[in-house]
Write an enzyme that holds these catalytic residues in place. Structure first.
Site, PDB file in Angstrom:
ATOM      1  N   GLU A   1      -0.230 -15.478  -1.109  1.00  0.00           N
ATOM      2  CA  GLU A   1       0.636 -16.119  -0.126  1.00  0.00           C
ATOM      3  C   GLU A   1      -0.120 -17.215   0.610  1.00  0.00           C
ATOM      4  OE1 GLU A   1       3.874 -14.016   2.339  1.00  0.00           O
ATOM      5  OE2 GLU A   1       2.125 -14.118   3.649  1.00  0.00           O
TER       6      GLU A   1
ATOM      7  N   ASP B   1      -1.133 -10.100  -0.778  1.00  0.00           N
ATOM      8  CA  ASP B   1      -0.674 -10.461   0.562  1.00  0.00           C
ATOM      9  C   ASP B   1      -1.913 -10.422   1.454  1.00  0.00           C
ATOM     10  OD1 ASP B   1       0.910 -11.007   2.790  1.00  0.00           O
ATOM     11  OD2 ASP B   1       1.378  -8.887   3.120  1.00  0.00           O
TER      12      ASP B   1
ATOM     13  N   ASP C   1       3.196  -4.307   3.261  1.00  0.00           N
ATOM     14  CA  ASP C   1       2.115  -5.128   2.701  1.00  0.00           C
ATOM     15  C   ASP C   1       2.126  -5.058   1.173  1.00  0.00           C
ATOM     16  OD1 ASP C   1       0.984  -5.865   5.289  1.00  0.00           O
ATOM     17  OD2 ASP C   1       0.346  -3.774   5.408  1.00  0.00           O
TER      18      ASP C   1
END
Length: 157
Positions: free
Chosen positions: A67, A7, A140
């Site tokens: 991502e 992430d 996260d």
């Protein structure tokens, strides 16, 4: 098959490793790489790079799931996120990992069944989908686990 979910962020980057053995998923590890906003950006990027490199060397993942970014209304924030993604992608390339990118809504839909799920819903679902993730409390890290999970359940290996 081991997937490193990432992430991306400049301040709090989440990472997680999930393995797939036949049809069984296994949580291996996760963490958050934190940098301080007062530090110079090149030092922050170097820290992210070197810390993530240690993770790659220790766990030897086959794939990195990252991502995709969206363009924020704040162009400076988007640019800094782009810097972090560039540092991460460079590292992925250096270790010749296969890389997959997923849109946030795709990850949310895969994990929760709803493309606009809240962070709490993702955290709740990963704890039910992947054994060993029950101690994760950081969003996260949860997002990184969700990225690895999405890679493992949506791609054919």
């Amino acid at each position: 098959m081991i997937v490193l979910g990432i992430d991306p962020a400049l301040g709090n980057l989440g990472w997680a490793l999930v393995a797939k053995e036949y049809t069984k998923l296994k949580y291996l590890a996760s963490g958050t790489i934190k940098t301080h906003s007062k530090d110079e950006i090149h030092n922050r990027l170097a820290f992210i790079n070197s810390t993530l490199e240690k993770v790659i060397l220790k766990y030897q993942p086959n794939i990195a799931a990252i991502e995709e970014t969206f363009i924020n209304t704040n162009s400076v924030t988007s640019l800094k996120l782009g810097y972090a993604r560039g540092a991460i992608m460079s590292l992925i390339g250096r270790y010749n990992l296969n890389m997959q990118e997923f849109k946030p809504n795709t990850v949310k839909k895969t994990v929760t069944g709803y493309g606009h799920a809240k962070k709490e819903q993702i955290l709740y679902m990963i704890k039910h989908l992947i054994p060993g993730t029950d101690l994760i409390t950081n969003s996260d890290e949860a997002d990184a686990v969700a990225l690895a999970y999405t890679s493992l359940v949506t791609k054919k290996y």
